[in-house]
Design a protein around this motif. Structure first.
Motif, short mmCIF file in Angstrom:
data_model
loop_
_atom_site.label_atom_id
_atom_site.label_comp_id
_atom_site.label_asym_id
_atom_site.label_seq_id
_atom_site.Cartn_x
_atom_site.Cartn_y
_atom_site.Cartn_z
N LEU A 151 0.82 -1.07 0.01
CA LEU A 151 -0.11 -0.17 0.04
C LEU A 151 1.03 1.21 0.10
O LEU A 151 1.60 1.28 0.96
CB LEU A 151 -0.88 0.06 1.15
N ARG A 152 0.95 1.97 -1.25
CA ARG A 152 1.58 3.09 -1.34
C ARG A 152 0.98 4.34 -0.51
O ARG A 152 -0.20 4.27 -0.04
CB ARG A 152 1.82 3.72 -2.73
N GLY A 153 1.81 5.37 -0.10
CA GLY A 153 1.16 6.46 0.48
C GLY A 153 2.41 7.32 1.09
O GLY A 153 3.48 7.41 0.32
N THR A 154 2.13 8.27 1.86
CA THR A 154 2.90 9.08 2.49
C THR A 154 3.11 9.31 4.11
O THR A 154 2.12 8.80 4.69
CB THR A 154 2.61 10.59 1.85
N ILE A 155 4.13 9.65 4.64
CA ILE A 155 4.34 9.73 6.04
C ILE A 155 3.95 11.18 6.66
O ILE A 155 4.45 12.24 6.18
CB ILE A 155 5.73 9.68 6.50
N ALA A 156 2.82 11.10 7.36
CA ALA A 156 2.45 12.52 7.97
C ALA A 156 3.49 12.86 8.94
O ALA A 156 4.55 12.10 9.30
CB ALA A 156 1.05 12.25 8.79
N ARG A 157 3.12 14.13 9.39
CA ARG A 157 4.09 14.76 10.36
C ARG A 157 3.64 14.58 11.93
O ARG A 157 4.52 15.06 12.96
CB ARG A 157 4.31 16.55 10.04
N ALA A 158 2.59 14.26 12.15
CA ALA A 158 2.23 14.00 13.49
C ALA A 158 1.10 12.90 13.28
O ALA A 158 0.27 12.60 12.29
CB ALA A 158 1.47 15.03 14.15
#
Length: 210
Positions: A151-158
């Protein structure tokens, strides 16, 4: 040979209650194993078996180590998975070390906090990554099947959200604006790396426990 409860149709090599619950839902869902009930899926933790040393170099190798140990101990087909988060800019780390990234195995909060600290200065455009899962079925006679899910995605900051576990609160699935921890169980299982891998494995499992 380790005794297995009479109602057990499928043995899962994990002592993680969160993972056991998630996999029971996936494997007994619409695209899971026909006729299988959640109570027929028994985790190795419920059998009192020790966790084997996961010294493989890939998710598939570690999943096979766990399933082989369970199949050998019980004489029954066994399934297992190994999964984690792979951050692009970190060369795929934490990867197979996801569950012990902070140095304490299974400390979700410490693992998540360390990863966020390591990515603190990374701009949003470089915060891509993926959840990766290898799901395996091992028969006592040595037959082995491996299926992969991502599952692709992005890393949040919090962290965001109260659901899920592990790195779910900081992972934003591709095409979404909410974290994996803000999805309900059905929504998460429909798109997750683990859901994709085990739905691929479901037909093999059905044939193996028929």
């Amino acid at each position: 040979m380790t005794a297995v409860p009479g109602n057990a149709r499928l043995l899962l090599a994990t002592g993680n209650a969160h993972k056991l619950g998630e996999l029971r839902a996936i494997l007994t869902g619409e695209d899971g194993v026909p006729g299988l009930r959640p109570d027929e899926i028994i985790g190795s933790g419920e059998l009192g078996l020790p966790e084997p040393v996961e010294d493989g170099a890939t998710f598939a190798e570690n999943a096979l180590i766990k399933a082989r140990a369970l199949a050998q101990a019980t004489g029954r087909p066994a399934i297992a998975d190994d999964s984690g988060i792979a951050v692009d800019i970190m060369g795929g780390a934490p990867g197979i070390f996801s569950a012990r990234w902070s140095g304490r195995h299974g400390d979700d909060v410490a693992n998540l906090d360390l990863l966020l600290a390591q990515l603190a200065d990374v701009p949003d455009r470089h915060r891509g990554g993926a959840f990766v899962c290898a799901a395996v079925l091992v028969h006592p006679d040595g037959r082995e099947i491996v299926r992969l899910g991502e599952l692709r995605g992005t890393i949040a900051r919090a962290p965001r959200g109260e659901g899920g576990f592990g790195y779910d609160p900081i992972f934003i699935p591709e095409g979404m604006k909410v974290s994996s921890a803000e999805l309900n169980a059905d929504e998460k299982n429909a798109i997750s790396h683990r859901g994709r891998a085990f739905r691929e494995l479901a037909r093999d499992i059905a044939a193996g426990i028929a």
